[in-house]
Design an enzyme around this catalytic site. Structure first.
Site, PDB file in Angstrom:
ATOM      1  N   ASP A   1     -22.683  86.393  14.055  1.00  0.00           N
ATOM      2  CA  ASP A   1     -21.588  86.641  13.122  1.00  0.00           C
ATOM      3  C   ASP A   1     -21.065  85.342  12.524  1.00  0.00           C
ATOM      4  O   ASP A   1     -20.555  85.316  11.413  1.00  0.00           O
ATOM      5  CB  ASP A   1     -20.448  87.400  13.815  1.00  0.00           C
ATOM      6  CG  ASP A   1     -20.109  86.827  15.188  1.00  0.00           C
ATOM      7  OD1 ASP A   1     -20.734  85.838  15.604  1.00  0.00           O
ATOM      8  OD2 ASP A   1     -19.217  87.387  15.852  1.00  0.00           O
ATOM      9  N   HIS A   2     -21.208  84.251  13.282  1.00  0.00           N
ATOM     10  CA  HIS A   2     -20.743  82.929  12.861  1.00  0.00           C
ATOM     11  C   HIS A   2     -21.194  81.930  13.913  1.00  0.00           C
ATOM     12  O   HIS A   2     -21.762  82.310  14.942  1.00  0.00           O
ATOM     13  CB  HIS A   2     -19.209  82.895  12.742  1.00  0.00           C
ATOM     14  CG  HIS A   2     -18.527  83.335  14.004  1.00  0.00           C
ATOM     15  ND1 HIS A   2     -18.444  82.550  15.133  1.00  0.00           N
ATOM     16  CD2 HIS A   2     -17.932  84.517  14.336  1.00  0.00           C
ATOM     17  CE1 HIS A   2     -17.821  83.197  16.090  1.00  0.00           C
ATOM     18  NE2 HIS A   2     -17.510  84.406  15.637  1.00  0.00           N
TER      19      HIS A   2
ATOM     20  N   SER B   1     -14.797  87.003  14.456  1.00  0.00           N
ATOM     21  CA  SER B   1     -15.802  87.959  14.920  1.00  0.00           C
ATOM     22  C   SER B   1     -15.569  89.366  14.412  1.00  0.00           C
ATOM     23  O   SER B   1     -16.518  90.135  14.264  1.00  0.00           O
ATOM     24  CB  SER B   1     -15.852  87.963  16.457  1.00  0.00           C
ATOM     25  OG  SER B   1     -16.345  86.745  16.948  1.00  0.00           O
TER      26      SER B   1
ATOM     27  N   THR C   1     -16.680  92.487  18.242  1.00  0.00           N
ATOM     28  CA  THR C   1     -17.998  92.865  17.743  1.00  0.00           C
ATOM     29  C   THR C   1     -18.376  94.302  18.084  1.00  0.00           C
ATOM     30  O   THR C   1     -18.666  95.092  17.185  1.00  0.00           O
ATOM     31  CB  THR C   1     -19.075  91.884  18.234  1.00  0.00           C
ATOM     32  OG1 THR C   1     -18.758  90.578  17.757  1.00  0.00           O
ATOM     33  CG2 THR C   1     -20.451  92.286  17.726  1.00  0.00           C
TER      34      THR C   1
END
Length: 370
Positions: free
Chosen positions: A307-308, A93, A146
């Site tokens: 982000d993923h 992250s 984040t």
């Protein structure tokens, strides 16, 4: 006869071309570019909503389990982001958010620094210096990977106390989330809450206010991360987003707001489908707040992405029963799958296609003319 017809078609095409509003640049008989007189409206404001760990299966779950039409279906522009970091095929992250905040692909664990640990200016810092208002809202602590990547610069994401030291001079006008202990229960015995008023912040630690106060706001409602939805968090995320928008939109220059549904990721790590889905539905509700504001405002670009993906989450059939969905996980970590990018509002067209995750930063900066 063929020659005469071909010449007639060429002359007709040339006549139509030169009489239209389109001008074509020609170099050595090759068309190199086309320009039109159409004005493309671009945004004054950007709302970036990040569903941490949210892949396409997670979005699908929000659609399947939503009671009513999900806000994900309100977007007209959808792209795909390739999420690998600068050091690994599968990002974490920290690197995954640093690409959004700086445009730099960096190593896993990096917060606002490049591969050589050199600080890189974030979009929040850049826009704050240009007179924009900025805000950060999360269901994690504001020091988590984040949110931290938008205002801090440290070598590793676990340096929570060092990340906190960036808050007073971050330029962020509105913080909301958890992370109180990193201000006032520190190893160095400092109480950084005492530094915030001098930097123009009103500190709120009891409950989310219903109206804004004057000046900057630091709202910390948990020692670390916020409670889960199942633990009674309620409408913190959509309400904090609405409160942030009420404050930031008063700036005639424009604003940038980052909102993270942090615990979608945590549900994925736990392989807990109920946890994950509850957080997704909360995030979808928050998306609705952003889209409603943007529709009324008319000058705001809303972007939703991740982000993923976390958990290798899949909506599988329950055995041979193809009328029943059984959520399944393949890992307690992250996966390398591409993630969706949703965009709506002025400049949304920029987010079509398939691209590297750091392109989202450059597309945002292009959208607001930076």
């Amino acid at each position: 006869m063929k020659i005469k017809v071909s010449f007639f078609l060429f002359a007709l095409s040339f006549s139509l071309l030169t009489s239209s509003c389109i001008s074509v640049k020609v170099s050595e008989n090759t068309v190199t570019a086309a320009e039109t007189s159409v004005n493309v409206k671009m945004p004054k404001n950007i709302i970036l909503l990040i569903g941490d760990g949210m892949g396409l299966s997670e979005v699908s779950a929000a659609i399947y389990y939503k009671d009513g039409k999900p806000n994900f279906e309100r977007f007209s522009t959808i792209g795909l982001s390739k999420t690998s970091s600068g050091s690994e095929l599968i990002t974490d992250s920290a690197a995954g958010a640093t690409v959004f905040s700086t445009g730099v692909k960096t190593y896993n664990g990096a917060i606002g620094v490049d591969r050589d640990t050199i600080p890189v200016p974030t979009i929040v810092e850049q826009l704050s210096k240009d007179g924009y208002s900025t805000g950060i809202v999360a269901t994690s602590s504001i020091q988590h990977a984040t949110p931290a990547s938008f205002y801090a610069h440290v070598e590793h994401r676990r340096m929570y106390e060092e990340i906190t030291e960036f808050a007073p001079n971050s330029g962020v006008d509105f913080f909301a989330g958890g992370g109180l202990k990193y201000f006032n229960d520190r190893k160095d015995k400092r109480d950084l809450l005492e530094d915030m008023p001098a930097a123009g912040y009103t500190v709120i630690t009891d409950k989310l206010p219903t109206t804004n106060v004057r000046g900057k706001e630091l709202i910390l409602l948990a020692e670390n991360g916020m409670p889960k939805m199942s633990e009674g968090r309620g409408d913190f995320l959509p309400d904090a987003t609405k409160l942030a928008l009420e404050k930031l939109s008063k700036n005639e220059k424009g604003f940038f707001l980052m909102v993270e549904g942090s615990q979608i990721d945590w549900g994925g790590h736990d392989n807990d489908a109920d946890y994950l889905i509850e957080e997704l539905l909360d995030f979808d509700k928050t998306i609705g707040v952003a889209l409603d504001f943007a529709k009324h405002n008319g000058e705001t670009l809303v972007i939703v992405t991740a982000d993923h993906e976390t958990g290798g989450f899949t909506l599988a059939a329950d055995g041979k029963d193809y009328n029943k969905i059984k959520p399944v996980f393949s890992t307690t970590g992250h996966s390398g799958t591409m993630v969706p990018v949703f965009a709506e509002g002025p400049g949304a067209f920029l987010f079509n296609g398939i691209y590297e995750s750091n392109e989202i930063y450059f597309k945002m900066m292009e959208a607001i003319g930076k």
